[in-house]
Design a protein around this motif. Structure first.
Motif, PDB file in Angstrom:
ATOM      1  N   LYS A 164       0.829  -1.205   0.000  1.00 35.49           N
ATOM      2  CA  LYS A 164       0.000   0.000   0.000  1.00 35.49           C
ATOM      3  C   LYS A 164       0.860   1.249   0.000  1.00 35.49           C
ATOM      4  CE  LYS A 164      -4.144  -1.642   2.263  1.00 35.49           C
ATOM      5  NZ  LYS A 164      -4.978  -1.618   3.433  1.00 35.49           N
ATOM      6  N   GLN A 177      -4.786   9.559   0.485  1.00 38.20           N
ATOM      7  CA  GLN A 177      -5.434   8.383   1.074  1.00 38.20           C
ATOM      8  C   GLN A 177      -4.585   7.162   0.789  1.00 38.20           C
ATOM      9  OE1 GLN A 177      -8.811   6.594  -0.882  1.00 38.20           O
ATOM     10  NE2 GLN A 177      -8.723   8.059  -2.561  1.00 38.20           N
ATOM     11  N   GLU A 178      -4.683   6.219   1.711  1.00 39.26           N
ATOM     12  CA  GLU A 178      -3.929   4.985   1.523  1.00 39.26           C
ATOM     13  C   GLU A 178      -4.626   4.140   0.463  1.00 39.26           C
ATOM     14  OE1 GLU A 178      -3.466   1.788   4.627  1.00 39.26           O
ATOM     15  OE2 GLU A 178      -1.624   2.937   4.896  1.00 39.26           O
ATOM     16  N   MET A 179      -3.852   3.640  -0.478  1.00 39.20           N
ATOM     17  CA  MET A 179      -4.430   2.779  -1.525  1.00 39.20           C
ATOM     18  C   MET A 179      -3.528   1.569  -1.733  1.00 39.20           C
ATOM     19  SD  MET A 179      -5.765   5.370  -4.539  1.00 39.20           S
ATOM     20  CE  MET A 179      -6.796   4.194  -5.426  1.00 39.20           C
ATOM     21  N   SER A 180      -4.123   0.456  -2.105  1.00 37.09           N
ATOM     22  CA  SER A 180      -3.331  -0.736  -2.426  1.00 37.09           C
ATOM     23  C   SER A 180      -2.916  -0.673  -3.894  1.00 37.09           C
ATOM     24  CB  SER A 180      -4.155  -2.002  -2.179  1.00 37.09           C
ATOM     25  OG  SER A 180      -5.235  -2.030  -3.100  1.00 37.09           O
ATOM     26  N   THR A 236       0.507   5.990  -0.186  1.00 36.84           N
ATOM     27  CA  THR A 236      -0.378   7.145  -0.035  1.00 36.84           C
ATOM     28  C   THR A 236      -0.443   7.927  -1.343  1.00 36.84           C
ATOM     29  OG1 THR A 236       0.289   7.242   2.271  1.00 36.84           O
ATOM     30  CG2 THR A 236      -0.881   9.154   1.413  1.00 36.84           C
ATOM     31  N   VAL A 237      -1.672   8.028  -1.846  1.00 34.00           N
ATOM     32  CA  VAL A 237      -1.925   8.668  -3.142  1.00 34.00           C
ATOM     33  C   VAL A 237      -2.757   9.917  -2.884  1.00 34.00           C
ATOM     34  CG1 VAL A 237      -3.148   8.341  -5.345  1.00 34.00           C
ATOM     35  CG2 VAL A 237      -1.912   6.420  -4.301  1.00 34.00           C
ATOM     36  N   GLU A 259      -7.911   1.518 -11.245  1.00 31.72           N
ATOM     37  CA  GLU A 259      -8.142   2.841 -11.861  1.00 31.72           C
ATOM     38  C   GLU A 259      -7.395   2.946 -13.193  1.00 31.72           C
ATOM     39  OE1 GLU A 259      -9.903   5.755 -10.992  1.00 31.72           O
ATOM     40  OE2 GLU A 259     -10.925   4.208  -9.824  1.00 31.72           O
ATOM     41  N   ALA A 288      -5.863  -1.504  -6.019  1.00 38.56           N
ATOM     42  CA  ALA A 288      -6.850  -0.427  -6.183  1.00 38.56           C
ATOM     43  C   ALA A 288      -6.367   0.594  -7.215  1.00 38.56           C
ATOM     44  CB  ALA A 288      -7.117   0.259  -4.844  1.00 38.56           C
ATOM     45  N   VAL A 289      -5.074   0.926  -7.168  1.00 38.02           N
ATOM     46  CA  VAL A 289      -4.538   1.883  -8.150  1.00 38.02           C
ATOM     47  C   VAL A 289      -4.589   1.258  -9.544  1.00 38.02           C
ATOM     48  CG1 VAL A 289      -2.510   3.210  -8.870  1.00 38.02           C
ATOM     49  CG2 VAL A 289      -3.042   3.002  -6.444  1.00 38.02           C
ATOM     50  N   VAL A 346      -0.802   9.270 -11.745  1.00 38.77           N
ATOM     51  CA  VAL A 346      -1.024   8.879 -10.346  1.00 38.77           C
ATOM     52  C   VAL A 346      -0.072   9.701  -9.484  1.00 38.77           C
ATOM     53  CG1 VAL A 346      -0.993   6.957  -8.701  1.00 38.77           C
ATOM     54  CG2 VAL A 346      -1.616   6.542 -11.099  1.00 38.77           C
TER      55      VAL A 346
END
Ligand code: SF4
Ligand code: SF4
Length: 303
Positions: free
Chosen positions: A5, A106-109, A7-8, A116, A112-113, A26
């Motif tokens: 994970k 926000q924290e993203m895995s 932070t994006v 997108e 998840a990225v 991103v």
């Protein structure tokens, strides 16, 4: 191994200024530099951060109730936030229906990225585009970045990394190995000025560039043009002389300073370092482009 994970703070689809073709950009949070002209100040702090749009507040008081840290209070009928007490929990943003409060970051895995990114694969294929990892400075989250680059490569998606170049060589080399293109920012050749206006030395940035040239990693150089700070003829000549010796630099993009980040500083509770500076004129940008072209560089204006 657990889920990777990071932070994006933003994901922008259909970008045409961050590398070739149509791209998804991103934005990873965290940057070791503090450039005075930064138009993404919400990218600098590696942690999630509270953005306040005071003009939207309707004074309902829901955030006061929601804030367990006691960082929000009412005085003379107005709502105030004490950022020194804010724990960045985000609870107030959940209850603010006026959308006066928002968290940057926000924290993203990785998954998840990638979900997108994969929405626009058709556009990448038809336009010769792909994905750009930007920031902030993406190298500040090396494991997350490398995992994303590998996931893109496995799916045949072209990648670019937009970097300020400031980081350990080992990280830079690992990233260069996994990406197709580096968009490499070069701001100032003068060491003392670089320290003053960005907060750090330019030596690691120039050293990394030289070493990337030895490896032959394809690079587009990106030079912000900030009037009165890095646009003197002497500075531009030094930059051109340095860049002309890097055979892997395919082109130089000049990015005119613009003050669009100004309001963001206010919303983050910070002072804007260049309150009176204006963008360079189109004529001035052309003049600089011609100077650098005459010194042997392939130059474009804009990203
Ligand atoms: S919840 Fe939003 S609108 Fe209500 S007082 Fe707080 S900031 Fe203002
Ligand atoms: S982010 Fe959390 S700690 Fe900070 S003001 Fe909002 S509710 Fe309070």
């Amino acid at each position: 191994m657990g889920i990777q994970k990071g932070t994006v703070f933003d994901i922008k689809r259909f970008s045409i200024h961050d590398g070739p073709g149509i791209r998804t950009t991103v934005f990873l949070k965290g940057c070791p530099l503090r450039c005075w002209w930064c138009h993404n100040p919400e990218s600098q702090d590696p942690r999630p951060e509270l953005i306040l749009r005071a003009e939207r507040c309707i004074g309902c008081g829901a955030c006061v109730e929601a804030c367990e840290a006691g960082a929000i209070y009412v005085e003379d009928g107005r709502i105030y936030t004490d950022r020194t007490r804010c724990t960045r929990c985000g609870a107030c943003t959940e209850v603010c229906y006026a959308e006066a409060r928002e968290m940057a970051g926000q924290e993203m895995s990785v998954e998840a990225v990638m979900a997108e990114i994969e929405r626009d694969v058709t556009f990448y294929d038809t336009s010769g585009g792909g994905v750009t990892f930007s920031g902030g400075e993406p190298l500040t989250q090396p494991d997350f970045l490398l995992a994303l680059l590998r996931a893109c490569r496995e799916r045949g998606i072209h990648t670019a990394v937009d970097t300020c170049g400031y980081g350990p060589w080992e990280t830079m080399a690992a990233v260069a190995e996994e990406t197709d293109l580096l968009l490499y920012d070069l701001k100032l050749m003068d060491e003392a000025k670089h320290r003053r206006y960005t907060g750090v030395s330019n030596r690691p940035i120039l050293d990394n560039l030289r070493r990337l040239a030895e490896r032959g990693t394809p690079i587009f150089l990106r030079v912000p043009i900030v009037p009165g700070i890095n646009d003197s003829e002497e500075e531009l000549r030094r930059l051109a002389a340095f860049a002309a010796n890097l055979p892997n630099v395919n082109r130089v993009d000049l990015l005119p300073y613009h003050p669009t980040g100004k309001g963001k500083y206010e919303r983050l509770g910070r002072d804007y370092p260049l309150p009176d500076l204006h963008s360079p004129s189109e004529e001035r940008m052309q003049e600089i482009a011609h100077l650098l072209e005459d010194l042997g560089l392939d130059v474009g204006i804009g990203g």
